[in-house]
Design a protein around this motif. Structure first.
Motif, mmCIF file in Angstrom:
data_model
loop_
_atom_site.group_PDB
_atom_site.id
_atom_site.type_symbol
_atom_site.label_atom_id
_atom_site.label_comp_id
_atom_site.label_asym_id
_atom_site.label_seq_id
_atom_site.Cartn_x
_atom_site.Cartn_y
_atom_site.Cartn_z
ATOM 1 N N ALA A 38 -5.514 3.655 -12.613
ATOM 2 C CA ALA A 38 -6.174 2.357 -12.438
ATOM 3 C C ALA A 38 -5.213 1.236 -12.022
ATOM 4 O O ALA A 38 -5.540 0.459 -11.118
ATOM 5 C CB ALA A 38 -6.924 1.974 -13.705
ATOM 6 N N LYS B 216 -8.688 -5.263 -2.734
ATOM 7 C CA LYS B 216 -9.167 -3.968 -2.255
ATOM 8 C C LYS B 216 -8.695 -2.870 -3.207
ATOM 9 O O LYS B 216 -7.753 -3.043 -3.955
ATOM 10 C CB LYS B 216 -8.625 -3.673 -0.867
ATOM 11 N N LYS B 217 -9.365 -1.718 -3.123
ATOM 12 C CA LYS B 217 -8.943 -0.562 -3.907
ATOM 13 C C LYS B 217 -8.261 0.435 -2.983
ATOM 14 O O LYS B 217 -8.730 0.706 -1.890
ATOM 15 C CB LYS B 217 -10.140 0.100 -4.588
ATOM 16 N N LEU B 218 -7.163 0.962 -3.445
ATOM 17 C CA LEU B 218 -6.412 1.957 -2.700
ATOM 18 C C LEU B 218 -7.017 3.333 -2.965
ATOM 19 O O LEU B 218 -7.360 3.656 -4.094
ATOM 20 C CB LEU B 218 -4.947 1.921 -3.150
ATOM 21 N N ASP B 219 -7.173 4.146 -1.922
ATOM 22 C CA ASP B 219 -7.752 5.483 -2.074
ATOM 23 C C ASP B 219 -6.667 6.443 -2.552
ATOM 24 O O ASP B 219 -5.738 6.757 -1.813
ATOM 25 C CB ASP B 219 -8.345 5.955 -0.752
ATOM 26 N N LYS C 43 0.835 -1.203 0.000
ATOM 27 C CA LYS C 43 0.000 0.000 0.000
ATOM 28 C C LYS C 43 0.872 1.258 0.000
ATOM 29 O O LYS C 43 0.619 2.197 -0.765
ATOM 30 C CB LYS C 43 -0.907 -0.018 1.227
ATOM 31 N N GLU D 196 -4.459 1.562 -8.251
ATOM 32 C CA GLU D 196 -5.561 1.430 -7.292
ATOM 33 C C GLU D 196 -5.806 -0.012 -6.886
ATOM 34 O O GLU D 196 -6.134 -0.276 -5.745
ATOM 35 C CB GLU D 196 -6.841 2.006 -7.887
ATOM 36 N N ARG D 197 -5.643 -0.925 -7.819
ATOM 37 C CA ARG D 197 -5.925 -2.329 -7.525
ATOM 38 C C ARG D 197 -4.794 -2.930 -6.704
ATOM 39 O O ARG D 197 -3.641 -2.868 -7.077
ATOM 40 C CB ARG D 197 -6.086 -3.122 -8.812
ATOM 41 N N ARG E 52 2.591 1.616 -3.441
ATOM 42 C CA ARG E 52 1.657 2.080 -4.467
ATOM 43 C C ARG E 52 1.298 3.553 -4.271
ATOM 44 O O ARG E 52 1.157 4.302 -5.238
ATOM 45 C CB ARG E 52 0.395 1.224 -4.463
ATOM 46 N N GLN F 72 -8.485 8.475 -14.795
ATOM 47 C CA GLN F 72 -8.860 7.169 -14.245
ATOM 48 C C GLN F 72 -7.986 6.052 -14.819
ATOM 49 O O GLN F 72 -7.558 5.148 -14.088
ATOM 50 C CB GLN F 72 -10.342 6.872 -14.521
#
Length: 180
Positions: free
Chosen positions: A118, A127-130, A59, A121-122, A62, A114
């Motif tokens: 993209a 889960k998706k990272l904010d 996390k 985020e994955r 990223r 986006q």
């Protein structure tokens, strides 16, 4: 002596150098960091391989990469300013093309925000990272690029910013009488 092996071909037996190991022997020492349980797939589940520390590290990595992507367009602004300065303030095809590039590049990148973020985020856990702050910085830097392009158009005299640019919309004065 054509039947004699030693005279017709060079032959060396290197099995003595291997210390008596054969091809299927388990006498070899595993390299450091090698886990035979992971290599053989005998772990109870795949989720135990990903611990909380790995997820937090992924996390953070990223998020750091997302900040690098977000600040990336800002690194092109000095080059665009230099190109604009080199092309001059006169209205010529070269300066108009440079100004068009300065305006269109940020517009295209804002439209593709986006798609740009993209892959970051994955996460591996699904889960998706904010990345809201990174996206906001990305859009803000690109808006700065658009504002630079608009300023460039103003310097070139292509924006209607003076009163003489709007004379066509001012009604003509009506005189009551004419003298000749």
């Amino acid at each position: 002596m054509p039947g004699d092996k030693s005279s017709s071909k060079v032959y060396a037996d290197l099995t003595s150098l291997m210390g008596g190991r054969t091809k299927g022997s388990k006498a070899a020492v595993d390299p450091s960091g090698f886990d035979s349980a992971v290599a053989s797939g005998s772990l109870a589940s795949a989720s135990t391989a990903h611990s909380k520390a790995d997820d937090e590290g992924d996390k953070a990595l990223r998020a750091k990469k997302a900040w690098e992507v977000a600040i990336g367009p800002g690194k092109t602004l000095p080059m665009q300013a230099f190109m604009a300065w080199m092309s001059g303030t006169g209205v010529s095809i070269f300066s108009i093309l440079i100004t068009g590039m300065i305006l269109m590049t940020p517009v295209r990148t804002i439209m593709g925000t986006q798609q740009t973020f993209a892959p970051l985020e994955r996460m591996a856990t699904g889960k998706k990272l904010d990345l809201t702050m990174q996206k906001a910085a990305f859009v803000a830097i690109n808006i700065a690029g658009i504002l630079f392009g608009v300023y460039r158009l103003s310097i070139m005299g292509l924006l209607p910013t003076t009163t003489s640019d709007w004379l066509a919309f001012i009604p003509a004065k009506h005189y009551a009488e004419y003298s000749a």
